[in-house]
Design an enzyme around this catalytic site. Sequence first.
Site, PDB file in Angstrom:
ATOM      1  N   ASP A  16      87.896  95.649  74.505  1.00 12.41           N
ATOM      2  CA  ASP A  16      88.147  94.504  73.886  1.00 12.41           C
ATOM      3  C   ASP A  16      87.714  93.315  74.589  1.00 12.41           C
ATOM      4  O   ASP A  16      87.631  92.161  74.031  1.00 12.41           O
ATOM      5  CB  ASP A  16      89.889  94.184  73.587  1.00 12.41           C
ATOM      6  N   VAL A  41     100.214  77.994  59.037  1.00  8.28           N
ATOM      7  CA  VAL A  41     101.359  77.670  59.669  1.00  8.28           C
ATOM      8  C   VAL A  41     101.127  76.500  60.749  1.00  8.28           C
ATOM      9  O   VAL A  41     100.417  76.576  61.511  1.00  8.28           O
ATOM     10  CB  VAL A  41     102.048  78.949  60.524  1.00  8.28           C
ATOM     11  N   LYS A  43     101.719 103.287  64.476  1.00  9.49           N
ATOM     12  CA  LYS A  43     101.661 104.427  63.765  1.00  9.49           C
ATOM     13  C   LYS A  43     102.679 105.364  63.415  1.00  9.49           C
ATOM     14  O   LYS A  43     103.313 105.951  62.634  1.00  9.49           O
ATOM     15  CB  LYS A  43     100.230 105.371  63.984  1.00  9.49           C
ATOM     16  N   GLU A  56      99.001  83.373  55.253  1.00  3.68           N
ATOM     17  CA  GLU A  56      97.817  83.503  55.667  1.00  3.68           C
ATOM     18  C   GLU A  56      97.112  82.282  55.604  1.00  3.68           C
ATOM     19  O   GLU A  56      97.046  81.835  54.426  1.00  3.68           O
ATOM     20  CB  GLU A  56      97.059  84.708  55.064  1.00  3.68           C
ATOM     21  N   HIS A  69      88.314 122.248  46.026  1.00  3.50           N
ATOM     22  CA  HIS A  69      88.918 121.667  44.870  1.00  3.50           C
ATOM     23  C   HIS A  69      90.404 122.365  44.971  1.00  3.50           C
ATOM     24  O   HIS A  69      90.340 123.628  45.149  1.00  3.50           O
ATOM     25  CB  HIS A  69      88.338 122.132  43.570  1.00  3.50           C
TER      26      HIS A  69
END
Length: 478
Positions: free
Chosen positions: A319, A245, A58, A211, A451
């Site tokens: 993960d 690939v 980032k 891809e 707004h």
Amino acid sequence: MSSNYDVIVIGAGPAGYVAAIRAAQLGLKTACVEKWINKQGKPALGGTCLNVGCIPSKALLESTELYDQARHKFADIGIQTGALSMDVPTMIARKDKIVQELTGGIQQLFKANGIDWLQGSGKLMADKRVQVTASDSSAQEYTAGNVIIATGSVPIELDATPLHTDIVVDSAGALDWESVPERLCVIGAGVIGLELGSVWRRLGSEVVVLEAFDTFLPMVDTAVAREAMKIFKSQGLDIRLGSRVMGSKVNGQEVEISYKDANGDATLKADKLIVAVGRRAYSNEVVSAEANIGMDERGLVHVNEHCETNIPGVYAIGDVVRGPMLAHKGSEEGVMVAELISGGYGHVNYDVMPNVIYTHPEVAWVGKTEQQLKSEGVDYQAGSFPFAASGRAKAKGDTGGMVKILRDKASDRLLGAHVIGPGASELLGQSVLAMEFDGTIEDIARTIHAHPTLSEAMHEAALSADGRAIHIANRRRS
Ligand code: FAD
Ligand code: NAD
């Protein structure tokens, strides 16, 4: 340092360090084992996310987005800049400084919460014993009432495209180039491929993304994915779908990539190649056979809805277990497990998991996509609003993209929200909150939005679900 703990966490990524901090806050005697050695050769906390993932990527996206704006937008606004150039080593140094500050911050938090950092490689043995091997190969054993495995994931490597110096790299390698490659190839149009492809494209690389799938971003709502493809192509990302690939070969300072597409065999040459074909759970080296922890052939540790393994008192989060590989998912699991261990209540609502791709524009979503609702036979209604009709987006000169929301027709409950556009990551927050509170489209429609803000696009999308949008012409449906 004691050898007995209430909780030992193995791994100090966003899953593990958050679990450790929450456990310590709840009064549990806590240690965290971490083996990471950073770019400066020093032990570091923070895992993939802080060291080579979320944060550094980032930082580079922010630097290059500003550079891109200066090159392509400033003149329209009336800002004259003269010749512009990017000092890439300074950009990389800034990224490294951010990483060091944040990882150092975790170290401070460990100290403040009385958490022992056991430096080295942890291995879970039988009976909740954890062996920690330090860098000098000395080993020490600790025991705990509860062990939390939070050892994360590592990039998947392809045998056919082996990593090679700084020419063929994984995502971590692509965060450290000190000059801009003229020709860059990326394998995989997933989240990493698009984010890092964007970084280097903005600095001037010719970027080809290969891809294997025929569908672009299959996990994203189709309308949003179509819009994203259109915008990324207009930015010069050459995304080639249906291109699998098959291999790569480094010749001197360039790499030749061979792939198969609908027309047969093809090759292309590049100066750098990023292999971004997914990540795999990192568990095999962490759990000894005697610990008897259930896991699948891909290394994912089996857990129940409370992240407990088949061995009572042994948990796994982040993960290394099922579910999306996202930092915030792991962190929430860490909080849940710490609270359960301390005898409290813990829960993760996996149905309301925000996802963001930090390209420009950002792509962000929560809940179901329209294609999921169709295949599940849900009676739904969609509402949408383009940023082209948003006063704030116009003022920003950033009108690409839209907000799309999906509601259950009978109950009016918000089933999903999908945003591609400026500030999508922040904009999504209100939908995540609405879904968490079991909110309806009417709740969003009746909420006053300031707004001019980008969030008005969410308001208008909610109104448009039944034909009430004010700032676009729409047909009343009910
Ligand atoms: P990790 O962060 O992988 O941490 C695991 C830790 O365990 C590591 O520090 C490792 O050294 C340690 N460890 C492993 N084995 C042992 C052992 N035996 N002994 C001691 N320590 C051990 N996710 C997002 O939500 N948002 C993003 O913007 C985002 N951007 C990303 C960008 C990139 C380039 C990459 C690669 C990933 C990104 N992710 C992002 C994914 C995110 O980084 C992971 O989902 C997250 O780091 C998982 O957290 P974790 O704690 O489970 O594992
Ligand atoms: P991914 O699964 O998102 O994408 C990998 C892509 O590579 C897939 O589309 C796949 O079809 C393609 N692929 C695989 N083999 C191929 C081949 N031989 N040829 C061509 N294409 C091939 O994985 P990733 O982009 O590596 O990211 C890994 C994980 O990190 C993801 O699960 C993601 O959630 C996480 N992450 C999240 C963020 C974020 O939240 N913004 C950012 C980066 C990474």
